[in-house]
Design an enzyme around this catalytic site. Sequence first.
Site, PDB file in Angstrom:
ATOM      1  N   LYS A  87       0.845  -1.213   0.000  1.00 58.12           N
ATOM      2  CA  LYS A  87       0.000   0.000   0.000  1.00 58.12           C
ATOM      3  C   LYS A  87       0.871   1.250   0.000  1.00 58.12           C
ATOM      4  CE  LYS A  87      -1.520   1.407   4.250  1.00 58.12           C
ATOM      5  NZ  LYS A  87      -1.120   2.765   4.628  1.00 58.12           N
ATOM      6  N   ASN A  88       1.891   1.259   0.860  1.00 59.41           N
ATOM      7  CA  ASN A  88       2.670   2.495   1.017  1.00 59.41           C
ATOM      8  C   ASN A  88       3.628   2.748  -0.134  1.00 59.41           C
ATOM      9  OD1 ASN A  88       1.279   2.999   3.304  1.00 59.41           O
ATOM     10  ND2 ASN A  88       2.895   2.370   4.729  1.00 59.41           N
ATOM     11  N   ARG A 118      -4.619  10.524   5.005  1.00 61.69           N
ATOM     12  CA  ARG A 118      -3.526  11.398   5.438  1.00 61.69           C
ATOM     13  C   ARG A 118      -2.525  11.603   4.287  1.00 61.69           C
ATOM     14  NH1 ARG A 118       0.108  14.530   8.643  1.00 61.69           N
ATOM     15  NH2 ARG A 118       2.019  14.034   7.569  1.00 61.69           N
ATOM     16  N   CYS A 140      -4.367  12.269  13.038  1.00 61.13           N
ATOM     17  CA  CYS A 140      -5.013  10.975  12.891  1.00 61.13           C
ATOM     18  C   CYS A 140      -4.880  10.216  14.179  1.00 61.13           C
ATOM     19  CB  CYS A 140      -4.423  10.193  11.729  1.00 61.13           C
ATOM     20  SG  CYS A 140      -2.828   9.538  12.110  1.00 61.13           S
ATOM     21  N   PRO A 182       2.208  16.305  11.722  1.00 62.27           N
ATOM     22  CA  PRO A 182       2.302  17.618  11.075  1.00 62.27           C
ATOM     23  C   PRO A 182       2.828  17.507   9.640  1.00 62.27           C
ATOM     24  CG  PRO A 182       4.080  17.322  12.667  1.00 62.27           C
ATOM     25  CD  PRO A 182       3.185  16.133  12.791  1.00 62.27           C
ATOM     26  N   ILE A 183       2.701  18.589   8.884  1.00 65.99           N
ATOM     27  CA  ILE A 183       3.172  18.555   7.490  1.00 65.99           C
ATOM     28  C   ILE A 183       4.225  19.632   7.235  1.00 65.99           C
ATOM     29  CG2 ILE A 183       1.097  17.477   6.524  1.00 65.99           C
ATOM     30  CD1 ILE A 183       0.238  20.323   5.644  1.00 65.99           C
ATOM     31  N   ASP A 184       4.823  20.137   8.324  1.00 61.45           N
ATOM     32  CA  ASP A 184       5.799  21.231   8.184  1.00 61.45           C
ATOM     33  C   ASP A 184       6.963  20.887   7.250  1.00 61.45           C
ATOM     34  OD1 ASP A 184       6.212  19.407  10.392  1.00 61.45           O
ATOM     35  OD2 ASP A 184       8.004  20.561  10.872  1.00 61.45           O
ATOM     36  N   LEU A 185       7.395  19.617   7.249  1.00 69.68           N
ATOM     37  CA  LEU A 185       8.547  19.257   6.411  1.00 69.68           C
ATOM     38  C   LEU A 185       8.173  19.267   4.928  1.00 69.68           C
ATOM     39  CD1 LEU A 185       9.820  16.316   8.632  1.00 69.68           C
ATOM     40  CD2 LEU A 185      10.920  18.539   8.376  1.00 69.68           C
ATOM     41  N   ASP A 201       5.360   0.601  11.879  1.00 68.13           N
ATOM     42  CA  ASP A 201       4.145  -0.054  11.372  1.00 68.13           C
ATOM     43  C   ASP A 201       4.039  -1.517  11.818  1.00 68.13           C
ATOM     44  OD1 ASP A 201       3.556   2.315  10.181  1.00 68.13           O
ATOM     45  OD2 ASP A 201       4.060   1.692   8.143  1.00 68.13           O
ATOM     46  N   ARG A 256      -8.144  -0.696   5.454  1.00 69.48           N
ATOM     47  CA  ARG A 256      -7.353   0.369   4.814  1.00 69.48           C
ATOM     48  C   ARG A 256      -6.040  -0.204   4.277  1.00 69.48           C
ATOM     49  NH1 ARG A 256      -5.842   4.305   8.904  1.00 69.48           N
ATOM     50  NH2 ARG A 256      -4.386   4.694   7.238  1.00 69.48           N
TER      51      ARG A 256
HETATM   52  C1  EPZ Z   1       4.620   6.858   6.082  1.00 70.85           C
HETATM   53  O1  EPZ Z   1       3.884   7.916   6.661  1.00 70.85           O
HETATM   54  C2  EPZ Z   1       3.687   5.684   6.031  1.00 70.85           C
HETATM   55  N1  EPZ Z   1       2.534   6.013   5.208  1.00 70.85           N
HETATM   56  C3  EPZ Z   1       3.239   5.295   7.432  1.00 70.85           C
HETATM   57  O2  EPZ Z   1       2.471   4.120   7.327  1.00 70.85           O
HETATM   58  C4  EPZ Z   1       4.490   4.994   8.269  1.00 70.85           C
HETATM   59  O3  EPZ Z   1       4.089   4.756   9.602  1.00 70.85           O
HETATM   60  C5  EPZ Z   1       5.455   6.173   8.228  1.00 70.85           C
HETATM   61  O4  EPZ Z   1       5.768   6.524   6.854  1.00 70.85           O
HETATM   62  C6  EPZ Z   1       6.754   5.917   8.957  1.00 70.85           C
HETATM   63  O5  EPZ Z   1       7.390   4.802   8.415  1.00 70.85           O
HETATM   64  C7  EPZ Z   1       2.615   5.942   3.891  1.00 70.85           C
HETATM   65  O6  EPZ Z   1       3.647   5.657   3.305  1.00 70.85           O
HETATM   66  C8  EPZ Z   1       1.379   6.193   3.129  1.00 70.85           C
HETATM   67  P1  EPZ Z   1       6.728  10.324   8.009  1.00 70.85           P
HETATM   68  P2  EPZ Z   1       4.442   9.416   6.617  1.00 70.85           P
HETATM   69  O7  EPZ Z   1       6.514  11.593   7.275  1.00 70.85           O
HETATM   70  O8  EPZ Z   1       5.117   9.641   5.333  1.00 70.85           O
HETATM   71  C9  EPZ Z   1       6.920  13.459  11.602  1.00 70.85           C
HETATM   72  C10 EPZ Z   1       0.751   2.597   7.946  1.00 70.85           C
HETATM   73  O9  EPZ Z   1       0.356   2.028   9.001  1.00 70.85           O
HETATM   74  N2  EPZ Z   1       6.707  14.481  10.566  1.00 70.85           N
HETATM   75  O10 EPZ Z   1       8.008   9.584   7.766  1.00 70.85           O
HETATM   76  O11 EPZ Z   1       3.323  10.298   6.989  1.00 70.85           O
HETATM   77  C11 EPZ Z   1       5.636  12.664  11.813  1.00 70.85           C
HETATM   78  O12 EPZ Z   1       4.761  13.315  12.677  1.00 70.85           O
HETATM   79  C12 EPZ Z   1       1.235   4.005   7.997  1.00 70.85           C
HETATM   80  O13 EPZ Z   1       0.712   2.058   6.844  1.00 70.85           O
HETATM   81  C13 EPZ Z   1       6.808  15.814  10.906  1.00 70.85           C
HETATM   82  O14 EPZ Z   1       7.076  16.167  12.064  1.00 70.85           O
HETATM   83  O15 EPZ Z   1       5.509   9.348   7.781  1.00 70.85           O
HETATM   84  C14 EPZ Z   1       6.168  11.383  12.383  1.00 70.85           C
HETATM   85  O16 EPZ Z   1       6.402  11.543  13.741  1.00 70.85           O
HETATM   86  C15 EPZ Z   1       0.746   4.878   9.023  1.00 70.85           C
HETATM   87  N3  EPZ Z   1       6.566  16.756   9.947  1.00 70.85           N
HETATM   88  C16 EPZ Z   1       7.507  11.207  11.662  1.00 70.85           C
HETATM   89  O17 EPZ Z   1       7.838  12.499  11.148  1.00 70.85           O
HETATM   90  C17 EPZ Z   1       6.266  16.415   8.662  1.00 70.85           C
HETATM   91  O18 EPZ Z   1       6.087  17.323   7.830  1.00 70.85           O
HETATM   92  C18 EPZ Z   1       7.489  10.189  10.524  1.00 70.85           C
HETATM   93  O19 EPZ Z   1       6.555  10.611   9.538  1.00 70.85           O
HETATM   94  C19 EPZ Z   1       6.179  15.061   8.318  1.00 70.85           C
HETATM   95  C20 EPZ Z   1       6.409  14.100   9.292  1.00 70.85           C
END
Ligand code: EPZ
Length: 418
Positions: free
Chosen positions: A22-23, A92, A116, A122-125, A305, A397
Site C-alpha cells: 500500500k505504502n 492522510r 489521525c 504535522p506537514i511542516d517538512l 508499522d 485500509r
Molecule cells: C509513512 O507515513 C507511512 N505512510 C506510514 O504508514 C508509516 O508509519 C510512516 O511513513 C513511517 O514509516 C505511507 O507511506 C502512506 P513520516 P508518513 O513523514 O510519510 C513526523 C501505515 O500504518 N513528521 O516519515 O506520513 C511525523 O509526525 C502508515 O501504513 C513531521 O514532524 O511518515 C512522524 O512523527 C501509518 N513533519 C515522523 O515524522 C512532517 O512534515 C514520521 O513521519 C512530516 C512528518
Amino acid sequence: MQKLIVQGGAPLSGEISVQTAKNAALPIIAACILTDEPIIIENCPQLKDIDAMLNIMRHLGCSAEFIGDNLHVCCRDVSLNVINADLTGKLRSSIFILGSILSRCRKAYISHPGGCEIGLRPIDLHISGLKGLSVKIEDEGGVICCDGGDMKSAVINLDFASVGATENLMMAGALLDGETVIVNAAREPEIVDLAGFINEMGGKVSGAGGSIIRVTGVKKLHGCTYRPMPDRICAGTFLAACAASGGCVTVKNVVPEHLFGITERLKKTGAKLSVRGGTVRITASGRPKAIHKLETNVYPAFPTDMQPQFCAMLSRAMGSSVIVENLFENRFGYTTELVKMGANITVKDRIAVVAGVPRLHGATVKACDLRGGAALVIAALSAEGCTEIYGTEHIDRGYEKIEQSFAALGARIERVQS
Ligand code: EPZ
C-alpha cells in the site's frame, strides 16, 4: 457494520503470498499525475486507502479503473487543482499529491489532512521542502494555497527523514529544470520503489535508498507499466502472527532484505526463520520469549508499522518486554483493547511495558487504527476462546481481506455483518 469473529488457539500453517505494498502504491498513484500518458500499475492492492486516493485522482480529472488486478490510470486532463477536506480527511497521504500537482499545474489548493489516530502528524517538512523549491505557500483557513509559478530546483535539507516529504519532493523535482537534491532523505524501500517508477516514466532519480537523493528534471515523462514492491508490513504481520500462535508458515512474494529489521527481532522470540529466494519461512512453538527492548525507528531499524503487531505477540511472552515508539506520539491506543483480552501492558508516553501472561482470552474489542487492528487479530488468533473485532474499516485500509489470508493459514476467522 462488519466485525471479525475469531476462534483462537489454533497454530497457523501453510503458505501465503503477500499483497503489493500500500505504502508504495499510494505515492506511485500520486506520481501518475506527472505524465499525460496512460499508466498501468500491476497487481495494485484493492484497499480502502487506495480507493480514497483514486477518488482524489478522479476528482482532479484523471481516469482510474481496475481491470482485474491491474490499475489503469490516465491523467491526460488534470482539470482541477483543488482538493477539499472531505477528500483529504479520508487519507492522510493525500498530502503526497501536492508535489505532483504542482509539477503539473503550478498551482494547488489542498485542505489540511489533519491529525489521525496515531499522532499529530504535522506537514511542516512537506511545506518547508516545497518552499525550498520556491513554491509560495499560505495557509488560508485550513486550505494550503500553493503557487509554484516560480518553482525551481534546489538543495533541500530535511530536518527529519520523513517518508512522505521525501516522496513529495521527488515528485516536485521530476519535471523541474536542473537538479533537486534531497539531503537527509528517507531510505525506506518504498522510496526506492517510487524512484524506480519515476525512472520507468523516463525520469532521472538517483541515490534512492541512501540519504542523498538527486532528481534531475526532465522535460516530459511518459506512460509505463509498473509493478510495485511487495508489502513488507503485511509480510511481517503474518510472521508475527505465527510467532504468537505457533505453527509453521511460509510467506511468499517478499524481498527478504526489506524484512531484516523484523526477522532479526522475531529470532529473539525463539522462532526459527529461514529464507529462500523470495520466501521466508517461520516455525514457532509454545510461548514466545520476551524481547528486552524493542525500539521503532526509520528504516532499516524496526518499523513503527510493526510495533502494534509485535506488542500483541509479546503479550503472551515469557517475561517482560519494553517497547519504545520513536516515530509517532500516540501509537499505543490499541493496548487498551489488548488489556480487555487479559494482556498486562502499562503505557507511559512513548513507552509500553508488556508483562507477558500465559494466556489471553476472547473479548469484544474495537480497532481504532490500521496496525492496531492487525494487532487485535494477532492477539485473537493466539487467545483462548472467541474474540469479536469491530472497526474492520480500519483494518481494510491496509490489508486485503485479512480474514481470507488467515483462514488460508488454518485460522478460524470469519467476517460477518453485525
Ligand atoms: C509513512 O507515513 C507511512 N505512510 C506510514 O504508514 C508509516 O508509519 C510512516 O511513513 C513511517 O514509516 C505511507 O507511506 C502512506 P513520516 P508518513 O513523514 O510519510 C513526523 C501505515 O500504518 N513528521 O516519515 O506520513 C511525523 O509526525 C502508515 O501504513 C513531521 O514532524 O511518515 C512522524 O512523527 C501509518 N513533519 C515522523 O515524522 C512532517 O512534515 C514520521 O513521519 C512530516 C512528518
